[in-house]
Write an enzyme that holds these catalytic residues in place. Sequence first.
Site, PDB file in Angstrom:
ATOM      1  N   GLU A  23       9.365   1.924  11.327  1.00 41.95           N
ATOM      2  CA  GLU A  23      10.316   3.011  11.092  1.00 41.95           C
ATOM      3  C   GLU A  23       9.526   4.293  11.273  1.00 41.95           C
ATOM      4  OE1 GLU A  23      13.492   4.221  11.216  1.00 41.95           O
ATOM      5  OE2 GLU A  23      13.622   2.161  10.513  1.00 41.95           O
ATOM      6  N   LYS A  72       0.848  -1.201   0.000  1.00 41.77           N
ATOM      7  CA  LYS A  72       0.000   0.000   0.000  1.00 41.77           C
ATOM      8  C   LYS A  72       0.877   1.242   0.000  1.00 41.77           C
ATOM      9  CE  LYS A  72      -2.341   2.729   2.930  1.00 41.77           C
ATOM     10  NZ  LYS A  72      -2.278   3.949   2.115  1.00 41.77           N
ATOM     11  N   GLY A 101       2.291   4.229  14.135  1.00 44.41           N
ATOM     12  CA  GLY A 101       3.118   3.052  14.413  1.00 44.41           C
ATOM     13  C   GLY A 101       2.701   2.361  15.703  1.00 44.41           C
ATOM     14  N   GLU A 116       8.409  16.147  16.495  1.00 44.51           N
ATOM     15  CA  GLU A 116       8.688  16.079  15.062  1.00 44.51           C
ATOM     16  C   GLU A 116       7.715  16.987  14.309  1.00 44.51           C
ATOM     17  OE1 GLU A 116       7.982  12.368  12.808  1.00 44.51           O
ATOM     18  OE2 GLU A 116       9.936  12.760  11.891  1.00 44.51           O
ATOM     19  N   CYS A 164      12.480  11.552   7.408  1.00 45.32           N
ATOM     20  CA  CYS A 164      12.618  11.070   8.792  1.00 45.32           C
ATOM     21  C   CYS A 164      13.980  11.482   9.315  1.00 45.32           C
ATOM     22  CB  CYS A 164      12.535   9.556   8.871  1.00 45.32           C
ATOM     23  SG  CYS A 164      11.221   8.874   7.935  1.00 45.32           S
ATOM     24  N   GLY A 172       6.151   5.448   8.975  1.00 45.48           N
ATOM     25  CA  GLY A 172       5.204   6.551   9.126  1.00 45.48           C
ATOM     26  C   GLY A 172       5.358   7.168  10.501  1.00 45.48           C
ATOM     27  N   SER A 173       4.287   7.770  10.986  1.00 45.39           N
ATOM     28  CA  SER A 173       4.391   8.504  12.250  1.00 45.39           C
ATOM     29  C   SER A 173       4.461   7.549  13.449  1.00 45.39           C
ATOM     30  CB  SER A 173       3.184   9.429  12.417  1.00 45.39           C
ATOM     31  OG  SER A 173       2.032   8.655  12.685  1.00 45.39           O
TER      32      SER A 173
HETATM   33  C1  UN1 Z   1      13.539   8.992   5.241  1.00 46.17           C
HETATM   34  O1  UN1 Z   1      13.896  10.084   5.674  1.00 46.17           O
HETATM   35  O2  UN1 Z   1      12.411   8.575   5.469  1.00 46.17           O
HETATM   36  O3  UN1 Z   1      19.120   9.191   4.386  1.00 46.17           O
HETATM   37  C2  UN1 Z   1      14.433   8.148   4.408  1.00 46.17           C
HETATM   38  C3  UN1 Z   1      18.305   9.758   3.676  1.00 46.17           C
HETATM   39  C4  UN1 Z   1      17.643   8.981   2.569  1.00 46.17           C
HETATM   40  C5  UN1 Z   1      16.540   8.151   3.113  1.00 46.17           C
HETATM   41  C6  UN1 Z   1      15.643   8.897   4.017  1.00 46.17           C
HETATM   42  N1  UN1 Z   1      18.599   8.188   1.871  1.00 46.17           N
HETATM   43  O4  UN1 Z   1      18.000  10.907   3.862  1.00 46.17           O
END
Ligand code: UN1
Length: 497
Positions: free
Chosen positions: A249, A174, A232, A382, A283, A227-228
């Site tokens: 993650e 998804k 999560g 965040e 992230c 996601g958040s």
């Molecule tokens: C993410 O921020 O969700 O290291 C992934 C990085 C990228 C991957 C980020 N290669 O910023």
Amino acid sequence: MKKFRNFIGGHWVEPDSGEYFENRNPADRDDVIGRFPLSGKSDVDRAVESAKTGFAQWRRTPAPARGDILRIVGDIMTKRKEEVADAMTREMGKPLTETRGDVQEGIDTAYYAASEGRRLFGRTVPSELRSKWAMSYRRPVGIAGLICPFNFPLAIPTWKMFPALVCGNACVFKPAEDVPHTGTLLVEILLEAGLPPAVIQLIHGRGEQAGKAIVEHPDIPLISFTGSTETGRLVGETCGRMHKRLSLEMGGKNAQIVMDDADLDLALEGALWGAFGTTGQRCTATSRLIVQRKVHDKFLGMLVDRAKGLKLGDGRKKGTDVGPLINEDSLRKVESYIDIGDREGAELLCGGDRPKKPAKGNFFQPTIFAGVKQGSRLEQEEIFGPVLSVVKVRDADEAFAVNNGVRYGLSSSIYTRDVNTAFRALNELDNGITYVNAPTIGAEAHLPFGGVKQTGNGHREGGWEVYEFYSETKVGYADFSGTLQRAQIDNYLGSPD
Ligand code: UN1
């Protein structure tokens, strides 16, 4: 207007609900990319039934042959890089240089997975008994439910899907509802490469319906979610109750530390790229800047000057540095943090508002707050937007404490010329990734990616470790002695014979 479909049971099909949602370009809300299915439980049920037949076939396909398909996937992605990057920028907003990088990360992940088809190492170890072999090896888990975010519309799905596939699992995928077109292109590429159709199922729709149905489906034993932290937690509660294997993650509140002895020009480039690249929607984005006091004022002067000059705009136009935010909701969330910063007494150095131009997209000015207090909401939460909070510190110890004083732990960075301080940071910072003299973003596809504390649940994506997640370790013992040999009993002192 183009109507897109789910991919279920080897066919492009309508959702059972007959309902669709519109996907718009975040840089120009009048630009509608297409209508995508609003799927629910019954669509997921059919996808799982089909994935069962896909799994039965795929798990028996030798892993090197599975890897060969991923090699072809990498080749096709290389050929279609520009087309995919363009579609991705149109629906997600980040500039073409970044979406090309996103596709490249998918290509790197494909080739790594392809070669892993010829490894997937187990171990053979000596048995404590004679004429007996003991070995461990990998088996696929089953059907993998993959729930993906909007910010890396191609790379993150590939981080999950390619290792899952090479390990022999079938996938129910998804994509985030903001980036369904890139998800569709990825599935098209997999099919073009020759993946048996039942091995991949594509479900479009919203998290609360389609995502929830995937997480709750009893025949999906493995979930990977990015996601958040809030979502999560819900995913984790369900998976805990249902005994599912789960990789999470989630959020980050990453910091770049700038020490007095740093190369300030280099640290400046790192901060700009880390904080405002992808409009702060990574992230791994730099959302805090921890600066040692001697260089604090000078560095902020340099930074504000450059941040004010960043060009906002359509990521498909030349010269754009920063694209829009993904949607109205995230724009409002970022705005709410400007109020929070004001109330908490932080000093707004630049940005803090929607720009007058461009007018039609979800744009927000690159924003810097100074004098941000440790423990304040601006410093702790965040934001997922182009907002950088600056904290002044006395020394390395205080910098490390500020870095570690949040509930997240994805990435961190330190700029220093002192080798001892650099290595202390590698030891002391509570993050899954620490960069020395490089920004908080920029993880490479062949190393483990993930964070500690409330960023994750202990698993890693990328690199070699993710293959553990997508496979079960099984142990085989073969005794060719022709006698009953009792482990732990025979061959030991005190045994009857
Ligand atoms: C993410 O921020 O969700 O290291 C992934 C990085 C990228 C991957 C980020 N290669 O910023």
